[in-house]
Design a protein around this motif. Structure first.
Motif: not given
Lengths: 186, 337
Positions: A85, A90-91, A93-95, A97-98
């Motif tokens: 992971k 995470a830092w 990619g997720l924003p 994606l949003a």
């Protein structure tokens, strides 16, 4: 009726795409991609683009994905351990994606005001598709095909270069084996 | 027509087509054993029923009662999926095949076809291209080297010959100006069969079709001398029967397409009273399809198997260039007409 079908296959396509990511074995991933392609083809069909729908099945599911499955089979690829992971993913990619989700939703809402055709009210015949491909957009179409040709030539050149390199004795014996077998069959 | 009536009519038609198809498969297989037997100075099956006519029923019972084995180390999900996929895809393409004009039965006018879509021929090509998955997944999931080799052969053979198959059909499509099978047949009215101007395409199609259905002389995927039974070596009982069924349904589909595209489908001389006008087209169609099915059996009794490298070289170096040349010549003729 058409809307229900459209939603069912939309859910199938998304589910297939998610399954592609979470499967451990490459062959199941490849097959989920086939399912995605198939669901997309049905969506095209419901949207009235029957030619594109079947070309989608023939080209993507029937040709390209078969080659993927083939390569996986020949290499006998086993299950893949999940990647470690990553915090960066995470830092960032997720924003992203949003943001992407917000953009898509915004586009969909923006399109609501425009004049719209209901599902099943529109059907593209094959003739007009051919006309626009080979008449209106002839130059882009031909340029694209030249692009593919370049890709193919590149692959041939790379394969030929590898062939010229001096072979170790074992590889050479392996290369000659099929010939010997073929001769034996005769 | 109301929606409910439409669904009921469609369901009835589907069941009729399925029944005819499965019966046809059973008896083609019997006919094959009989005819090949005669060609080899044997008599074929004679014991079950008069002239062995109940043999297919006996075979079906045997398939159902046999032990269903799943080999150790098989990928179970795909192992079960592969035969289902093969049968479903084989049955799918029959939906767009018209077997005659429109008829009126009990006051309901209906076309002798499950569904007439504008791109019927494309559907058949698409389903054919998906047929590779049945073979490839069966071979891989069995976890056996014979199966895997058979699947690799089958897969590459089907991909290669699919190209020639599709290209051969382009000539008649251009002459007819439509992808609808019904439209293609109607373009061949008054004995203007496409086999005459498209004789090259016809033979390319025929050759490629034999390869697509994995039949002799192109049955390398199941070359019993080298590979056991190829991709379905590990399959038994009903799962094997499903591959068997798929192969024969594919033979019927391919023969139907050849009839529709090259031999004018149900077109033929009409004569006699009105009821005969309704029956004759379907009779013509069935006779033409039976000719192709007999050809399959005839070739099986006659020709030896290709060698694998010959098979590939023939597909790529002879059939595909020939089919491309045919497309160019036909398009030139169509453009100048």
């Amino acid at each position: 009726m058409q809307l229900t079908l459209f939603l069912i296959f939309a859910v199938l396509a998304v589910a297939g795409a998610i399954n592609l990511l979470i499967q451990r074995h490459p062959i199941y991933s490849a097959l989920s991609l086939v399912a995605v392609m198939f669901a997309l083809a049905v969506e095209y069909l419901i949207l009235g683009a029957e030619f594109i729908a079947f070309i989608q099945v023939i080209v993507y599911a029937g040709a390209i994905m078969v080659l993927f499955v083939f390569v996986i089979m020949v290499l006998n690829a086993g299950e893949v351990a999940p990647a470690p992971k990553s915090r960066v993913a995470a830092w960032i990619g997720l924003p992203v994606l949003a943001l992407f989700a917000i953009l898509v939703i915004g586009q969909v809402y923006g399109a609501f005001g425009a004049t719209q055709l209901g599902l099943g009210e529109y059907l593209v015949q094959t003739g007009p598709v051919g006309n626009s491909l080979f008449h209106d957009f002839l130059l882009p179409f031909e340029v694209t095909s030249v692009l593919f040709l370049v890709g193919v030539l590149g692959a041939v050149v790379l394969a030929a270069r590898q062939d010229k390199a001096p072979k170790p004795a074992i590889a050479q014996a392996e290369a000659e084996e099929p010939k010997a077998m073929a001769a034996g069959q005769r | 027509m109301s929606t409910v009536a439409f669904f009921v009519l469609s369901l009835v038609k589907c069941l009729i087509v399925l029944f005819i198809l499965l019966t046809a498969v059973a008896y083609i297989q019997l006919a094959e054993r009989k005819i090949v037997g005669r060609m080899q100075s044997r008599v074929g099956p004679t014991r079950v029923g008069p002239f062995g006519l109940l043999q297919p029923a006996a075979d079906a019972v045997k398939f159902i009662l046999k032990e269903d084995v799943t080999p150790d180390g098989a990928h179970k999900f795909l192992y079960i999926l592969a035969p289902i996929l093969a049968v479903v895809l084989a049955l799918l393409s029959i939906t767009v095949i018209p077997i005659g004009g429109t008829v009126t039965v009990f006051g309901i006018q209906t076309a002798l076809q499950l569904t007439d879509i504008n791109v019927g021929l494309l559907l058949i090509l698409g389903v054919t291209s998906l047929g590779v998955y049945g073979v490839v997944l069966a071979g891989w999931s069995s976890n056996s080297k014979y199966s895997l080799l058979g699947a690799l052969r089958g897969g590459s053979q089907m991909i290669s010959y699919e190209l020639a198959l599709g290209l051969a059909l382009i000539g008649p499509i251009m002459l007819a100006g439509t992808l609808s099978l019904r439209g293609i047949v109607e373009a061949q009215a008054h004995l203007h069969w496409f086999i005459v101007p498209e004789i090259v395409a016809f033979f390319i199609y025929l050759t490629a079709a034999f390869a697509e259905t994995n039949r002799i002389p192109f049955d390398l995927p199941e070359a019993e001398g080298e590979l056991g039974a190829g991709y379905h070596t590990e399959y038994s009982a009903m799962k094997f029967a499903m591959f068997f069924l798929a192969e024969y349904v594919n033979m019927i589909t391919v023969s139907c397409v050849a009839t529709l595209v090259f031999l004018g489908g149900w077109m033929g001389p009409l004569f006699g009273p009105t009821w005969l006008h309704m029956v004759l087209p379907t009779v013509y169609f069935i006779v033409k399809v039976c000719f192709f099915l007999f050809l399959y059996i005839w070739v099986r009794g006659t020709l030896p198997r290709f060698r694998y490298d010959q098979l590939m070289a023939f597909g790529w170096k002879v059939l595909v260039p020939l089919a491309l040349a045919n497309v160019m010549v036909t398009s030139l003729v169509v453009a100048l007409r």
